[in-house]
Design an enzyme around this catalytic site. Structure first.
Site, mmCIF file in Angstrom:
data_model
loop_
_atom_site.group_PDB
_atom_site.id
_atom_site.type_symbol
_atom_site.label_atom_id
_atom_site.label_comp_id
_atom_site.label_asym_id
_atom_site.label_seq_id
_atom_site.Cartn_x
_atom_site.Cartn_y
_atom_site.Cartn_z
ATOM 1 N N ILE A 126 1.006 -1.276 -0.226
ATOM 2 C CA ILE A 126 -0.028 0.103 -0.083
ATOM 3 C C ILE A 126 0.808 1.057 0.117
ATOM 4 O O ILE A 126 1.514 1.546 0.981
ATOM 5 C CB ILE A 126 -1.008 0.014 1.185
ATOM 6 N N PRO A 127 1.177 1.976 -1.180
ATOM 7 C CA PRO A 127 2.105 2.860 -1.509
ATOM 8 C C PRO A 127 2.132 4.308 -0.874
ATOM 9 O O PRO A 127 1.996 5.189 -1.331
ATOM 10 C CB PRO A 127 2.354 3.007 -2.915
ATOM 11 N N CYS A 128 2.029 4.039 0.645
ATOM 12 C CA CYS A 128 1.941 5.410 1.390
ATOM 13 C C CYS A 128 3.233 6.536 0.972
ATOM 14 O O CYS A 128 3.007 7.544 1.290
ATOM 15 C CB CYS A 128 1.713 5.128 2.884
ATOM 16 N N HIS A 129 4.165 5.806 0.692
ATOM 17 C CA HIS A 129 5.508 6.514 0.344
ATOM 18 C C HIS A 129 4.999 7.672 -0.958
ATOM 19 O O HIS A 129 5.814 8.356 -1.022
ATOM 20 C CB HIS A 129 6.610 5.785 0.060
#
Length: 164
Positions: A126-129
């Site tokens: 889950i690409p919170c970056h």
């Protein structure tokens, strides 16, 4: 390989950014966290986590842009909604917390969105970056800003290379 009290199995994977602890069960991957300490990689990988290990390896080797995993992150309904929206941010792009809040229907919820983003249990998947400040600056990141910068550079370089 270690079993936790809630029937989750934990394994460890070496990545370019440190050791990842992967937790999951037959119901799916519930957590992927990056650790600051070095832990030897797991040699026994249960069947239900093999795809996770392979896809993370492929991601870090520049061969994978989108994860296709059975996930089972635990969180509130609001957190789940934010994590779903994060999953829709395309590889190699970013958006701001404000843009994400607007997409979720309430630009005033920016702090709640940022808080849910920070509680994302599935590092990289889950690409919170990919969420940055409205001014384009890197903002807080649970794994450290140096890792966030590395991931954004990795995705930018991979997406440019794949165009040719």
């Amino acid at each position: 390989m270690k079993k936790t009290p809630n029937h989750q199995t934990q394994i460890f994977l070496k990545t370019p950014l440190g050791t990842a602890r992967i937790s999951g069960s037959e119901e799916g991957v519930s957590a992927i966290q990056i650790l600051d300490e070095e832990i030897p990689p797991s040699t026994e990988i249960p069947v239900f986590l093999k795809s996770t290990v392979q896809q993370l390896d492929d991601y870090f080797n520049g061969k994978l842009k989108d994860f296709h995993l059975k996930v089972n992150p635990q969180g509130t309904d609001f957190q789940q909604k934010v994590w779903k929206a994060l999953s829709e941010i395309p590889f190699g792009t970013t958006c701001s917390y404000l843009e994400l809040s607007k997409k979720l229907g309430d630009e005033k919820a920016i702090r709640a969105v940022a808080s849910a983003n920070g509680k994302n249990p599935l590092w990289v998947v889950i690409p919170c970056h990919r969420v940055i400040g409205s001014d384009g600056s890197l903002t807080g990141y649970a794994g450290g800003l140096h890792r966030k910068q590395w991931l954004l550079n990795h995705e930018n370089n991979t997406s440019q290379l794949s165009m040719f």
